[in-house]
Structures are given as structure tokens and as C-alpha cells.
Motif scaffolding. Structure first.
Motif, short mmCIF file in Angstrom:
data_model
loop_
_atom_site.label_atom_id
_atom_site.label_comp_id
_atom_site.label_asym_id
_atom_site.label_seq_id
_atom_site.Cartn_x
_atom_site.Cartn_y
_atom_site.Cartn_z
N GLY A 61 14.72 75.03 -41.43
CA GLY A 61 16.02 75.50 -41.92
C GLY A 61 15.92 76.59 -42.96
N ALA A 62 16.95 76.65 -43.82
CA ALA A 62 17.05 77.70 -44.82
C ALA A 62 15.87 77.66 -45.78
CB ALA A 62 18.36 77.57 -45.59
N ARG A 63 15.44 78.83 -46.20
CA ARG A 63 14.34 78.92 -47.15
C ARG A 63 14.79 78.40 -48.51
NH1 ARG A 63 12.59 84.86 -47.96
NH2 ARG A 63 14.30 84.89 -49.45
N GLY A 64 13.92 77.59 -49.12
CA GLY A 64 14.20 77.15 -50.47
C GLY A 64 14.85 75.78 -50.56
N ALA A 65 15.78 75.62 -51.50
CA ALA A 65 16.37 74.33 -51.85
C ALA A 65 17.19 73.74 -50.71
CB ALA A 65 17.24 74.49 -53.09
N SER A 66 17.22 72.41 -50.67
CA SER A 66 18.03 71.71 -49.67
C SER A 66 19.52 71.91 -49.93
CB SER A 66 17.70 70.22 -49.66
OG SER A 66 17.97 69.63 -50.92
N ALA A 67 19.89 72.38 -51.12
CA ALA A 67 21.30 72.62 -51.45
C ALA A 67 21.92 73.66 -50.51
CB ALA A 67 21.42 73.09 -52.90
N PHE A 68 21.09 74.52 -49.92
CA PHE A 68 21.62 75.54 -49.01
C PHE A 68 22.33 74.93 -47.81
CE2 PHE A 68 18.51 78.52 -51.03
CZ PHE A 68 19.41 79.51 -51.37
N THR A 69 21.95 73.74 -47.44
CA THR A 69 22.64 73.06 -46.35
C THR A 69 23.43 71.84 -46.81
OG1 THR A 69 20.56 71.90 -45.86
CG2 THR A 69 21.08 73.83 -44.52
N ALA A 70 23.05 71.27 -47.96
CA ALA A 70 23.71 70.06 -48.45
C ALA A 70 24.96 70.35 -49.27
CB ALA A 70 22.74 69.22 -49.29
N ASN A 71 25.04 71.54 -49.88
CA ASN A 71 26.15 71.85 -50.80
C ASN A 71 27.10 72.90 -50.25
OD1 ASN A 71 24.05 70.53 -52.41
ND2 ASN A 71 25.25 71.07 -54.19
N VAL A 72 27.23 72.95 -48.93
CA VAL A 72 28.12 73.92 -48.31
C VAL A 72 29.01 73.23 -47.28
CG1 VAL A 72 26.59 75.90 -48.66
CG2 VAL A 72 26.32 74.48 -46.61
N ASP A 73 30.08 73.94 -46.89
CA ASP A 73 30.97 73.39 -45.86
C ASP A 73 30.42 73.57 -44.46
OD1 ASP A 73 32.92 72.73 -47.80
OD2 ASP A 73 33.68 74.78 -47.79
N PHE A 74 29.61 74.60 -44.28
CA PHE A 74 29.01 74.83 -42.97
C PHE A 74 27.71 75.60 -43.15
CE2 PHE A 74 31.75 78.51 -43.78
CZ PHE A 74 30.89 79.57 -43.53
N SER A 75 26.84 75.52 -42.17
CA SER A 75 25.62 76.33 -42.15
C SER A 75 25.29 76.67 -40.70
CB SER A 75 24.45 75.61 -42.81
OG SER A 75 24.12 74.42 -42.13
N TYR A 76 24.94 77.93 -40.46
CA TYR A 76 24.60 78.39 -39.13
C TYR A 76 23.18 78.95 -39.12
CZ TYR A 76 29.53 78.05 -37.81
OH TYR A 76 30.77 77.59 -37.54
N LEU A 95 21.11 89.15 -54.11
CA LEU A 95 22.27 89.09 -54.99
C LEU A 95 22.16 88.03 -56.08
CD1 LEU A 95 25.04 89.46 -52.26
CD2 LEU A 95 24.26 91.23 -53.84
N ALA A 96 21.15 87.16 -55.97
CA ALA A 96 20.96 86.10 -56.97
C ALA A 96 19.55 86.20 -57.54
CB ALA A 96 21.20 84.72 -56.35
N THR A 97 19.25 87.32 -58.16
CA THR A 97 17.89 87.60 -58.61
C THR A 97 17.48 86.79 -59.83
OG1 THR A 97 18.72 89.48 -59.89
CG2 THR A 97 17.92 89.93 -57.67
N ASN A 98 18.46 86.16 -60.50
CA ASN A 98 18.14 85.34 -61.67
C ASN A 98 17.96 83.87 -61.31
OD1 ASN A 98 18.66 87.53 -63.72
ND2 ASN A 98 20.70 87.40 -62.80
N THR A 99 17.97 83.56 -60.03
CA THR A 99 17.95 82.17 -59.56
C THR A 99 16.68 81.87 -58.78
OG1 THR A 99 20.36 82.10 -59.44
CG2 THR A 99 19.16 80.46 -58.14
N ASP A 100 16.08 80.73 -59.06
CA ASP A 100 14.94 80.24 -58.28
C ASP A 100 15.51 79.53 -57.05
OD1 ASP A 100 12.77 79.00 -57.16
OD2 ASP A 100 12.16 77.91 -58.97
N GLU A 101 15.38 80.17 -55.88
CA GLU A 101 16.02 79.62 -54.68
C GLU A 101 15.36 78.33 -54.19
OE1 GLU A 101 14.01 82.06 -51.00
OE2 GLU A 101 15.70 83.00 -52.03
N SER A 102 14.27 77.91 -54.81
CA SER A 102 13.65 76.62 -54.47
C SER A 102 14.10 75.51 -55.40
CB SER A 102 12.12 76.74 -54.52
OG SER A 102 11.66 77.65 -53.54
N ASP A 103 14.90 75.85 -56.40
CA ASP A 103 15.36 74.87 -57.38
C ASP A 103 16.76 74.39 -57.02
OD1 ASP A 103 16.87 74.11 -59.98
OD2 ASP A 103 14.78 74.15 -60.64
#
Length: 235
Positions: free
Chosen positions: A212-227, A169-177
Motif C-alpha cells: 500500500g501507501a508508502r509510510g505511515a498506516s494513517a494514509f489508509t486508516a485516517n481517510v474516508d477513501f484510498s485508491y 507539499l508536506a516537507t516538514n513531516t516524517d511520512e513514516s510517523d
């Protein structure tokens, strides 16, 4: 030969001054906006208990990520959560405190979705008419699409929105950035934040699931929860 179209008149000094002072005033208003402070003791006294959708699992108006390796039943778990919120049936022994509509944004596996729904209905019963699937994918990193989606959500007031998956759903985004991912996560949160709606983004782990999540650390640092979902192959 100069014409009014290829040689437009220069603005007068007064017009230029008015434009510049207007821009300066606008910037000054932003910088001069008074900073407010909250008292920690007052905040503590007025603190409220968490408002759970699913007890000890999912809070109201929170926004996070559920990630796992391929074949770890990510979509299955997301739809199981949706079923519980649609119907009030407990999720893995955890009571549902608020039922309501669930919006599912499917970025991959749309062809098999109807069969999954049929299997769930045969096993658990129907969704009480509360599960709504977006007809076509939404690009969650395209602002105008998310603005339109936000308008639709305000009409529905769903309890939960599920985005499955980030990469689809986010094809215009570099998920490692980090900055790029953080921007998309913020856009999702702003789109779904109305005091009632929770959102879950389904995502993948990398080759090493322990990281953890593939790509950027924001996937766990910029959210309210992560499972993190892990498949138990011993069962």
C-alpha cells in the motif's frame, strides 16, 4: 541596580488568584460540557443516500488518498478526475453528478503542467474555466498557510481540491510517523471540509507496492477513501 524593566513588580495575590481561577474555570467548562447521545434508530430512519460527485467513485465532502508507484499515472488520473468534474464528461464510464470548480495544488512537475493541460485540451476539449491552479506550492503541514488556503476555498466553494503530492507539499513531516501524518491529514480535512468540497492527496507506494501507501498506516486508516493505482504493462 534594579529598574522597573529588569525587576518587574510581582503580581498581587488577588491578580494571581484571578488568573488561576480563570484558567481553572476555562478547563472546567471544557470538562463539564454535556455529552450528547444520538439514537441509532433515528439515525437509520434519517439516513441519506451517498451524495456522489462521480457515481460510485467519489463522494461529496470526503477526503482521501490516491497512491501508486512511480509511472502509474497518478497525476494523469487526478487531472482526468478534475476534467470530468469541471466539464461533466463521464470518468471511465461513471457519470458526473455535480460539476464545479477544481483547485489543483501542484508540488512537483509544475514545469510540465501547461503541456499536460494543452494535451488534454487538444484531446478532450477545454476545462470550461473551472480548473484553477494554485500559483506556488502550499505547505500542507504548516497551519497558518492552510488557514489562509481555507479562506480562499470558502470564497471559491470548489467541488474538489487535489494535492499533488504529499511528499512535495508536506516537507516538514516524517511520512513514516503515524501521529505526524495523521495530524496533516486532519489539517487537510479541516481546511477543505465545508459540506461541498472533496479532497484528494496524491501519494506514492513504497518499494513493495503490495503493502500500500508508502509510510505511515494513517494514509489508509485516517481517510474516508484510498485508491491504489497500478499500471497494466500488458496493454
Amino acid at each position: 541596580i534594579p529598574t522597573p524593566f529588569n525587576n518587574p513588580p510581582r503580581p498581587s495575590e488577588r491578580e494571581r488568584f484571578s488568573f488561576l481561577t480563570g484558567a481553572v474555570a476555562s478547563n472546567a467548562e471544557q470538562h463539564d460540557k454535556a455529552i450528547k447521545f444520538l439514537n441509532a434508530d433515528d439515525m437509520a430512519i434519517n439516513a441519506k443516500a451517498p451524495d456522489f460527485l462521480i457515481n460510485d467513485i467519489l463522494e461529496t465532502d470526503t477526503h482521501g488518498v490516491m497512491f501508486g508507484a512511480s509511472q502509474s499515472f497518478k497525476s494523469f488520473n487526478a487531472l482526468s478526475i478534475a476534467f470530468s468534474i469541471c466539464t461533466g464528461v463521464a470518468f471511465m464510464g461513471h457519470d458526473v453528478y455535480r460539476t464545479g470548480k477544481v483547485v489543483y495544488v501542484c508540488g512537483e512537475g509544475m514545469g510540465a503542467l501547461s503541456r499536460r493541460f494543452k494535451a488534454m485540451r487538444l484531446t478532450n476539449g477545454d476545462f470550461k474555466g473551472n480548473l484553477l491552479v494554485v500559483d506556488g506550492a502550499i505547505e500542507i503541514d504548516v497551519t497558518n498557510q492552510m488557514v489562509n488556503f481555507e479562506k480562499a476555498l470558502k470564497q471559491l466553494q470548489p467541488a474538489l481540491v487535489i494535492f499533488d503530492t504529499f511528499s512535495a507539499l508536506a516537507t516538514n513531516t516524517d511520512e513514516s510517523d503515524n501521529p505526524e501524518v495523521a495530524k496533516v491529514l486532519k489539517l487537510v480535512k479541516e481546511t477543505c471540509s465545508n459540506g461541498l468540497t472533496t479532497s484528494i492527496i496524491v501519494h506514492h507506494t513504497g518499494k513493495d507496492a503490495t503493502k500500500g501507501a508508502r509510510g505511515a498506516s494513517a494514509f489508509t486508516a485516517n481517510v474516508d477513501f484510498s485508491y491504489l493505482l497500478e499500471r497494466n504493462n500488458s496493454m
